[in-house]
Structure formats: structure tokens, C-alpha cells
Design a protein around this motif. Structure first.
Motif, PDB file in Angstrom:
ATOM      1  N   ASP A 201      65.703  25.595  85.556  1.00  0.00           N
ATOM      2  CA  ASP A 201      65.865  25.868  84.130  1.00  0.00           C
ATOM      3  C   ASP A 201      65.272  24.717  83.328  1.00  0.00           C
ATOM      4  O   ASP A 201      65.329  23.547  83.762  1.00  0.00           O
ATOM      5  CB  ASP A 201      67.344  26.020  83.777  1.00  0.00           C
ATOM      6  CG  ASP A 201      67.932  27.334  84.272  1.00  0.00           C
ATOM      7  OD1 ASP A 201      67.156  28.280  84.490  1.00  0.00           O
ATOM      8  OD2 ASP A 201      69.166  27.401  84.447  1.00  0.00           O
TER       9      ASP A 201
ATOM     10  N   ASP B 192      66.276  23.038  80.933  1.00  0.00           N
ATOM     11  CA  ASP B 192      67.214  21.990  80.528  1.00  0.00           C
ATOM     12  C   ASP B 192      68.031  21.475  81.704  1.00  0.00           C
ATOM     13  O   ASP B 192      69.089  20.872  81.508  1.00  0.00           O
ATOM     14  CB  ASP B 192      68.153  22.492  79.430  1.00  0.00           C
ATOM     15  CG  ASP B 192      69.039  23.642  79.898  1.00  0.00           C
ATOM     16  OD1 ASP B 192      68.814  24.162  81.008  1.00  0.00           O
ATOM     17  OD2 ASP B 192      69.960  24.021  79.147  1.00  0.00           O
TER      18      ASP B 192
ATOM     19  N   ASP C 120      68.927  17.837  78.691  1.00  0.00           N
ATOM     20  CA  ASP C 120      69.449  18.862  77.786  1.00  0.00           C
ATOM     21  C   ASP C 120      69.177  18.418  76.348  1.00  0.00           C
ATOM     22  O   ASP C 120      69.737  17.418  75.890  1.00  0.00           O
ATOM     23  CB  ASP C 120      70.948  19.029  78.046  1.00  0.00           C
ATOM     24  CG  ASP C 120      71.599  20.043  77.129  1.00  0.00           C
ATOM     25  OD1 ASP C 120      70.873  20.859  76.527  1.00  0.00           O
ATOM     26  OD2 ASP C 120      72.844  20.025  77.024  1.00  0.00           O
TER      27      ASP C 120
ATOM     28  N   ARG D 264      69.385  19.023  72.337  1.00  0.00           N
ATOM     29  CA  ARG D 264      70.138  19.737  71.305  1.00  0.00           C
ATOM     30  C   ARG D 264      69.763  19.160  69.942  1.00  0.00           C
ATOM     31  O   ARG D 264      69.373  17.997  69.845  1.00  0.00           O
ATOM     32  CB  ARG D 264      71.639  19.633  71.545  1.00  0.00           C
ATOM     33  CG  ARG D 264      72.034  20.260  72.896  1.00  0.00           C
ATOM     34  CD  ARG D 264      73.507  20.102  73.203  1.00  0.00           C
ATOM     35  NE  ARG D 264      73.803  20.649  74.527  1.00  0.00           N
ATOM     36  CZ  ARG D 264      74.602  21.695  74.755  1.00  0.00           C
ATOM     37  NH1 ARG D 264      75.177  22.308  73.740  1.00  0.00           N
ATOM     38  NH2 ARG D 264      74.830  22.120  75.980  1.00  0.00           N
TER      39      ARG D 264
ATOM     40  N   ARG E  84      65.589  27.195  72.227  1.00  0.00           N
ATOM     41  CA  ARG E  84      66.010  28.542  72.608  1.00  0.00           C
ATOM     42  C   ARG E  84      65.486  28.847  74.013  1.00  0.00           C
ATOM     43  O   ARG E  84      64.750  29.819  74.221  1.00  0.00           O
ATOM     44  CB  ARG E  84      65.470  29.569  71.606  1.00  0.00           C
ATOM     45  CG  ARG E  84      65.989  29.412  70.197  1.00  0.00           C
ATOM     46  CD  ARG E  84      65.411  30.457  69.241  1.00  0.00           C
ATOM     47  NE  ARG E  84      63.990  30.213  68.979  1.00  0.00           N
ATOM     48  CZ  ARG E  84      63.014  31.025  69.361  1.00  0.00           C
ATOM     49  NH1 ARG E  84      63.276  32.120  70.045  1.00  0.00           N
ATOM     50  NH2 ARG E  84      61.758  30.745  69.064  1.00  0.00           N
TER      51      ARG E  84
ATOM     52  N   ARG F  70      64.853  30.017  77.836  1.00  0.00           N
ATOM     53  CA  ARG F  70      65.238  31.128  78.709  1.00  0.00           C
ATOM     54  C   ARG F  70      65.682  30.544  80.041  1.00  0.00           C
ATOM     55  O   ARG F  70      64.986  29.724  80.637  1.00  0.00           O
ATOM     56  CB  ARG F  70      64.075  32.094  78.893  1.00  0.00           C
ATOM     57  CG  ARG F  70      63.760  32.869  77.627  1.00  0.00           C
ATOM     58  CD  ARG F  70      62.770  33.995  77.876  1.00  0.00           C
ATOM     59  NE  ARG F  70      62.582  34.809  76.684  1.00  0.00           N
ATOM     60  CZ  ARG F  70      63.353  35.838  76.363  1.00  0.00           C
ATOM     61  NH1 ARG F  70      64.351  36.196  77.161  1.00  0.00           N
ATOM     62  NH2 ARG F  70      63.126  36.542  75.262  1.00  0.00           N
ATOM     63  N   LYS F  71      66.853  31.003  80.505  1.00  0.00           N
ATOM     64  CA  LYS F  71      67.464  30.369  81.669  1.00  0.00           C
ATOM     65  C   LYS F  71      68.046  31.406  82.627  1.00  0.00           C
ATOM     66  O   LYS F  71      68.298  32.550  82.259  1.00  0.00           O
ATOM     67  CB  LYS F  71      68.588  29.421  81.210  1.00  0.00           C
ATOM     68  CG  LYS F  71      68.132  28.298  80.315  1.00  0.00           C
ATOM     69  CD  LYS F  71      69.274  27.650  79.575  1.00  0.00           C
ATOM     70  CE  LYS F  71      70.376  27.154  80.458  1.00  0.00           C
ATOM     71  NZ  LYS F  71      71.438  26.474  79.703  1.00  0.00           N
TER      72      LYS F  71
ATOM     73  N   ASP G 141      69.356  30.850  75.795  1.00  0.00           N
ATOM     74  CA  ASP G 141      70.516  30.009  75.489  1.00  0.00           C
ATOM     75  C   ASP G 141      70.481  29.711  73.991  1.00  0.00           C
ATOM     76  O   ASP G 141      69.607  28.991  73.507  1.00  0.00           O
ATOM     77  CB  ASP G 141      70.444  28.713  76.308  1.00  0.00           C
ATOM     78  CG  ASP G 141      71.663  27.823  76.105  1.00  0.00           C
ATOM     79  OD1 ASP G 141      72.436  28.077  75.158  1.00  0.00           O
ATOM     80  OD2 ASP G 141      71.835  26.866  76.881  1.00  0.00           O
ATOM     81  N   TYR G 142      71.438  30.261  73.255  1.00  0.00           N
ATOM     82  CA  TYR G 142      71.475  30.104  71.801  1.00  0.00           C
ATOM     83  C   TYR G 142      72.382  28.958  71.355  1.00  0.00           C
ATOM     84  O   TYR G 142      72.658  28.833  70.158  1.00  0.00           O
ATOM     85  CB  TYR G 142      71.971  31.398  71.155  1.00  0.00           C
ATOM     86  CG  TYR G 142      70.961  32.528  71.170  1.00  0.00           C
ATOM     87  CD1 TYR G 142      69.879  32.519  70.293  1.00  0.00           C
ATOM     88  CD2 TYR G 142      71.096  33.597  72.047  1.00  0.00           C
ATOM     89  CE1 TYR G 142      68.956  33.553  70.293  1.00  0.00           C
ATOM     90  CE2 TYR G 142      70.174  34.641  72.059  1.00  0.00           C
ATOM     91  CZ  TYR G 142      69.109  34.613  71.180  1.00  0.00           C
ATOM     92  OH  TYR G 142      68.190  35.637  71.176  1.00  0.00           O
ATOM     93  N   GLU G 143      72.839  28.140  72.280  1.00  0.00           N
ATOM     94  CA  GLU G 143      73.844  27.135  71.924  1.00  0.00           C
ATOM     95  C   GLU G 143      73.288  25.718  71.850  1.00  0.00           C
ATOM     96  O   GLU G 143      73.967  24.746  72.122  1.00  0.00           O
ATOM     97  CB  GLU G 143      75.007  27.210  72.910  1.00  0.00           C
ATOM     98  CG  GLU G 143      75.677  28.578  72.923  1.00  0.00           C
ATOM     99  CD  GLU G 143      76.932  28.620  73.767  1.00  0.00           C
ATOM    100  OE1 GLU G 143      77.360  27.569  74.261  1.00  0.00           O
ATOM    101  OE2 GLU G 143      77.495  29.723  73.932  1.00  0.00           O
ATOM    102  N   LYS G 144      72.029  25.585  71.457  1.00  0.00           N
ATOM    103  CA  LYS G 144      71.387  24.273  71.362  1.00  0.00           C
ATOM    104  C   LYS G 144      71.234  23.778  69.925  1.00  0.00           C
ATOM    105  O   LYS G 144      70.877  22.622  69.710  1.00  0.00           O
ATOM    106  CB  LYS G 144      69.979  24.336  71.981  1.00  0.00           C
ATOM    107  CG  LYS G 144      69.923  24.837  73.409  1.00  0.00           C
ATOM    108  CD  LYS G 144      70.383  23.789  74.379  1.00  0.00           C
ATOM    109  CE  LYS G 144      70.088  24.231  75.813  1.00  0.00           C
ATOM    110  NZ  LYS G 144      70.616  23.266  76.792  1.00  0.00           N
TER     111      LYS G 144
END
Length: 309
Positions: A186, A188, A192, A194, A214, A216-217, A224-227
Motif C-alpha cells: 500500500d 502508505d 503515512d 496526512r 486519497r 487506493r489500498k 482511504d478517505y481518512e487522510k
């Protein structure tokens, strides 16, 4: 426990990184350099506190010339209060090493002192407008983290330093994210990234954010929308104000796997960011030594340091 748990965490993520081939074996030498002083401080505090607890209560006849003057309750309370950050485990400040920078640009984010624990604050997650603690979004999973505190310009504009940094991290061959991440992993999995923007979540669209934020993982390539996070414009405490982050220029805050701040840099410090990670993370494109060879390297490193990591 306020020190021994941190000892284990400090050594644990480093051992995992080396044994999994993500970092060179010399990373382990930082354990002794960082934790020996902490251990000595604990011993010194325990001796002082034991003496305080063993001393008799002070009385009116005590003087400075007394053979064994007592200690008042106020003195005991003062001693304990002065040591509160130490006893709670938050007094540690790591000196500059290969994994902790010099802090030359710490003025860009004075609320995140280099060498100290990352101090969390509230933000709003853009994807669902939910208030969350930024520091609580990180897991103890061995990953490094880059927190991008955006500059004041529109993140969708060509003059956005935050967008240019995301482009560098995602696409440049010099990017530590690109160099350290295996092709099959992945994006990240090693670092990671953010971001926190100075905006209300109603004013920006997450689909217009840089692809790096954003990723793709996983097996099905889900996004992943939580960044991405926002400050919220008066609906809650502003992290830029709470942590004294430069609003005009923004900042990069690099955080180690054990949640200690490793470095603070300007958003355009691509070269500094690259050189910082160069000695910490192995190039994913380099030939792998294999687990057995890595373990032998660790044992050799142990022998070279006289049994001290």
C-alpha cells in the motif's frame, strides 16, 4: 511502567524495522543513545523521592544546621509536582540523532517541539465532518508519519505549497515515500502522510484533494478517505493556534513510529526531507538481504557495540 514501557516501545519499532528490512541495522544503536539518559534520570529521581519519603516530618526545631532536618508536607508536594511530567512519562526529550532532527525550523510549529511526544489536538475529518483527535488517528504499527499543515493558499490552486509537496511525495524519484515503499505494498505502508487544511469542511471537496491524500489500498483498491482534516473556522479549537503553527507558510511535522516528533520543516524543504529519511529507510528497489542475512547483521551490530544496542 512510566519508563519501562517506553523502553520497550523505543526498541520494539526499531527491531521490527530492521528485521523486516525496512531500515538499516545501525538504527539499533540509537536505542542506547536515547534511553540510557532516561534510565539514569529515573534512578536519580527514585533516590531523591525515596529520601523524601524516608525523612521524618519537619518540626519547629529543625534548622539548616540540624543533622537530619525533616521535610514538610509542602516540600514533598513541591518535589512531586516538579517531577509530574517525568513520572507521567512525558518529560523525555530526545537529542538530535539520525532519527531526530536539529529543529532548525521549529519556529514554524512551536507546539510540536522536536524530540518530544507529538501533542495531539482536535481537528475535523473532511470526509465525514467528524471532530477527532489528530494524534489518536495514528496506530502503533511501525509507520513513520508526515503531518502536512497547509499554507494559507487555496489547496486547489497552483500556488499551493501543500499541493506541490504532495506531488513531490507521490511522484518524484527522490521522494522518501516512493523510494521506501515496495511496489506491491500500500502507498502508505511505510510513511503515512496526512494533511490539515485551514478551511471549513464545507468549503473544500475531498475529491479535489491530491491523490496522495486519497490512496487506493488493500486487495480491492478502495480509497482511504481518512487522510485529510480541517480546522473548522470557529466551530472548535483551532489546531494552528493551539500548536502555534505558522498560518502563512504552514509546516511539515515528521513523527516517528513511537509518536515522538522527529523534525519540523518548511513545506518546500524537499531536499531536507529526502536527506532525513535517506539514512533511516532502506530503498525498496535495492536487493533484499533476506531475513536470515538481516538477523546476522543485527547480531554483528550487537557484537560491535559490546552487547549494547
Amino acid at each position: 511502567m512510566n519508563v519501562s514501557i517506553q523502553d520497550g516501545f523505543n526498541l520494539g519499532w526499531k527491531l521490527a524495522a530492521v528485521l523486516q528490512g525496512r531500515s538499516p541495522a545501525h538504527l539499533l544503536t540509537t536505542y542506547d543513545h536515547e534511553r540510557r539518559e532516561v534510565a539514569q534520570s529515573l534512578i536519580d529521581f527514585d533516590l531523591k523521592w525515596s529520601a523524601a519519603m524516608a525523612s521524618r516530618p519537619a518540626d519547629k526545631e529543625d534548622s539548616a544546621d540540624s543533622a537530619a532536618p525533616g521535610m514538610s508536607s509542602n516540600e514533598r508536594q513541591r518535589l512531586y509536582s516538579e517531577s509530574a511530567r517525568f513520572t507521567s512519562g512525558f518529560a523525555t526529550v530526545y537529542p538530535p540523532t539520525s532519527i531526530t532532527g536539529s529543529g532548525d525550523h521549529e519556529d514554524l510549529a512551536r507546539g510540536f517541539p522536536v524530540g518530544e511526544r507529538f501533542h495531539s489536538a482536535s481537528v475535523i475529518r473532511l470526509a465525514d465532518s467528524k471532530p477527532v483527535e489528530l494524534g489518536h488517528q495514528a496506530q502503533a504499527d511501525g509507520r513513520w508519519r508526515i503531518y502536512l499543515f497547509a499554507d494559507a493558499s487555496d489547496p486547489r490552486g497552483t500556488d499551493s505549497a501543500a499541493s506541490r509537496l504532495c506531488e513531490f511525495l507521490a511522484e518524484s524519484s527522490d521522494s522518501p515515500v516512493v523510494r521506501a515503499t515496495p511496489d506491491e505494498a500500500d502507498p502508505d505502508s511505510i510513511i503515512d502522510v496526512r494533511a490539515v487544511f485551514q478551511a471549513d469542511p464545507r468549503d473544500i471537496d475531498i475529491t479535489q484533494m491530491p491523490p496522495l491524500l486519497r490512496p487506493r489500498k488493500g486487495r480491492y483498491g478502495l480509497i482511504d478517505y481518512e487522510k485529510v482534516f480541517c480546522t473548522g473556522r470557529g466551530t472548535m479549537p483551532d489546531i494552528f493556534e493551539q500548536r502555534h503553527v505558522n498560518r502563512r507558510d504552514g509546516a511539515i511535522v515528521v513523527v516517528r513510529p513511537d509518536q515522538y516528533v522527529a523534525e519540523v520543516l518548511p513545506l518546500d524543504a524537499f531536499g531536507r526531507l529526502e536527506s532525513f529519511f535517506a539514512g533511516i529507510l532502506c530503498d525498496a528497489a535495492a536487493p533484499s538481504l533476506g531475513r536470515g542475512a538481516v538477523q546476522n547483521s543485527v547480531l554483528e551490530q550487537w557484537g560491535e557495540t559490546g552487547g549494547q544496542l
